[in-house]
Design an enzyme around this catalytic site. Structure first.
Site, PDB file in Angstrom:
ATOM      1  N   GLY A 168      -9.648  -3.836  -2.656  1.00  0.00           N
ATOM      2  CA  GLY A 168     -10.548  -4.931  -2.302  1.00  0.00           C
ATOM      3  C   GLY A 168     -11.975  -4.652  -2.736  1.00  0.00           C
ATOM      4  N   ASP A 195       0.810  -1.215   0.000  1.00  0.00           N
ATOM      5  CA  ASP A 195       0.000   0.000   0.000  1.00  0.00           C
ATOM      6  C   ASP A 195       0.845   1.268   0.000  1.00  0.00           C
ATOM      7  OD1 ASP A 195      -2.988   1.140   0.965  1.00  0.00           O
ATOM      8  OD2 ASP A 195      -1.303   2.274   1.764  1.00  0.00           O
ATOM      9  N   VAL A 238      -5.397   2.257  -0.018  1.00  0.00           N
ATOM     10  CA  VAL A 238      -5.304   1.676  -1.357  1.00  0.00           C
ATOM     11  C   VAL A 238      -5.661   0.189  -1.310  1.00  0.00           C
ATOM     12  CG1 VAL A 238      -3.771   1.151  -3.291  1.00  0.00           C
ATOM     13  CG2 VAL A 238      -3.600   3.365  -2.135  1.00  0.00           C
ATOM     14  N   ASP A 239      -5.187  -0.500  -0.288  1.00  0.00           N
ATOM     15  CA  ASP A 239      -5.525  -1.918  -0.145  1.00  0.00           C
ATOM     16  C   ASP A 239      -7.036  -2.117  -0.034  1.00  0.00           C
ATOM     17  OD1 ASP A 239      -3.237  -3.573  -0.276  1.00  0.00           O
ATOM     18  OD2 ASP A 239      -2.588  -2.915   1.697  1.00  0.00           O
ATOM     19  N   TYR A 240      -7.666  -1.351   0.845  1.00  0.00           N
ATOM     20  CA  TYR A 240      -9.102  -1.538   1.044  1.00  0.00           C
ATOM     21  C   TYR A 240      -9.897  -1.118  -0.184  1.00  0.00           C
ATOM     22  CZ  TYR A 240      -8.486  -2.867   5.897  1.00  0.00           C
ATOM     23  OH  TYR A 240      -8.133  -3.544   7.037  1.00  0.00           O
TER      24      TYR A 240
END
Length: 400
Positions: free
Chosen positions: A176, A143, A171-173
């Site tokens: 997802g 991220d 960014v990760d979430y």
């Protein structure tokens, strides 16, 4: 309960955050998610976190956040035996998700063409840092690396403060969520065409799409965004951050009706009569003087009072809160944003996120405690036709 994906099976080879969060959303919506993990190790988020007794059981808090409603199956995908089991499981699936570096799934023998041959109507989702093509595609990233590369850090913080990372792995979430949208869209497409769908989700792509208006403005006009601190994107002098008697108020009196209601609500109707601020253009030309006057007014009362006063006249405003404050607001409870899981052997509940939107007036929450590592392996293999002896043999050989 809202279960639009009930009856769909997901084979989940993803690890850490973006992929597991995507499959968590799918699981909350009713899909049967089979999380494939390495025997004896599992997802590395199973260890660590702020609750040592959970980490010792390989149920670390980082895993529990997006582990509910999933099953855990341990397979050594690098062994022929483990790969054979995986292929049998994939043949029963509707959705396949992986977040290896591009090319790794193919080297394991689980590339799109192989999986499509096993399940002709599969939705095959690959999540990676940069996507499956392009000169960066083979690179790994996390991220904070993507935050540095996508441009957001050059716009965050006070002018001259240097690059600043956003304080969460957003960014990760977001990736997802993007992957979950891609998968659900893929399911609808397979139902329409009867053919497999391959979707390619990139962290960099996602991070840039979160700045869509900045991208379009730069590419169209050449404008380069700069660090603007806590100022509003609108650049309106009656929007942004204002100091109050006890904290900071974020205000958005952008359009003319909002500006007029604000002036009356804060006891300053004279602003509306001043020729320096009669129109939006006038206010832009004389922004410094207007900000100075508004700052002096807002300093006379606490932020919470101003928030209420402005909300009563439908002017967007909110005092800056810490996470420890907002999570205890009645609004969060009313929305059902978080729910609790009771883990056996732990004397306090674990708080986990619900589905990120409300459906039919209700929050959709996890109903199944995250599985211990490999807890569902025997049952899943049994359903695939493996008898007890075969399962025990695979386990003794370290293949499951």
């Amino acid at each position: 309960m809202f279960q639009p994906l009930k009856g769909l099976r997901v084979v989940d080879l993803s690890q850490v955050l973006a992929g597991p969060y995507a499959t968590y959303l799918l699981a909350l919506m009713g899909a049967e998610v089979m999380k494939i993990e390495k025997p004896g190790e599992g997802d590395w988020t199973r260890v660590g976190g702020g609750v040592p007794e959970l980490a010792e059981r390989k149920l670390g808090l980082g895993y529990l956040v997006q582990g509910g409603n999933k099953k855990s199956v341990t397979l050594d995908l690098k062994s022929p035996e483990g790969l054979e089991v995986a292929k049998k499981l994939i043949a029963t699936a509707d959705i396949f998700i992986e977040n290896f570096k591009p090319g790794v799934a193919e080297r394991l023998g689980l590339g799109f063409e192989v999986v499509k041959a096993l399940a002709p109507k599969i939705v095959y989702c690959s999540i990676s840092a940069f996507g499956q093509n392009g000169p960066f595609s083979g690179r790994p990233a996390y991220d904070h690396v993507i935050q540095g590369m996508c441009g957001i850090m050059m716009t965050t913080g006070q002018p001259g403060s240097g690059p600043n990372k956003v304080g969460s792995p957003y960014v990760d979430y977001a990736t997802g969520m993007n992957a979950a949208l891609a998968v659900v869209s893929g399911v609808l497409e397979t139902q329409r065409t009867g053919e497999a769908v391959q979707v390619d989700v990139s962290m960099l792509d996602t991070s840039l799409m979160l700045m869509a208006s900045l991208m379009s403005t730069h590419l169209t006009t050449g404008w380069i965004p700069q660090q603007s601190g806590n100022e509003a994107w609108s650049q309106s002098p009656s929007s942004g951050a204002f100091e109050t008697a006890d904290g900071v108020l974020m205000l958005a009196a952008n359009n003319e009706p909002q500006f007029q209601r604000m002036c009356h609500a804060i006891g300053a109707p004279d602003i509306l009569q001043d020729p320096r601020w009669g129109t939006p253009g006038d206010r832009s030309q004389n922004a410094a003087e207007l900000r100075e006057k508004l700052n002096a007014i807002f300093l006379t009362r606490p932020a919470a009072e101003w928030e209420t006063i402005l909300a009563d006249v439908t002017v967007p405003a909110g005092r800056i809160r810490g996470l420890e404050e907002i999570l205890h607001e009645d609004q969060i409870a009313a929305r059902g944003l978080m729910s609790t899981l009771n883990i056996e052997g732990i004397d306090h509940p674990v708080h986990v996120p619900s589905l990120s939107f409300v459906a039919n007036g209700k929050a959709t929450t996890a109903t199944r405690v995250p599985s211990e590592l490999g807890a569902d392996t025997d049952a899943v293999l049994g359903a695939l036709g493996y008898d007890d002896g075969a399962i025990e043999s695979l386990r003794n050989a370290g293949k499951i």
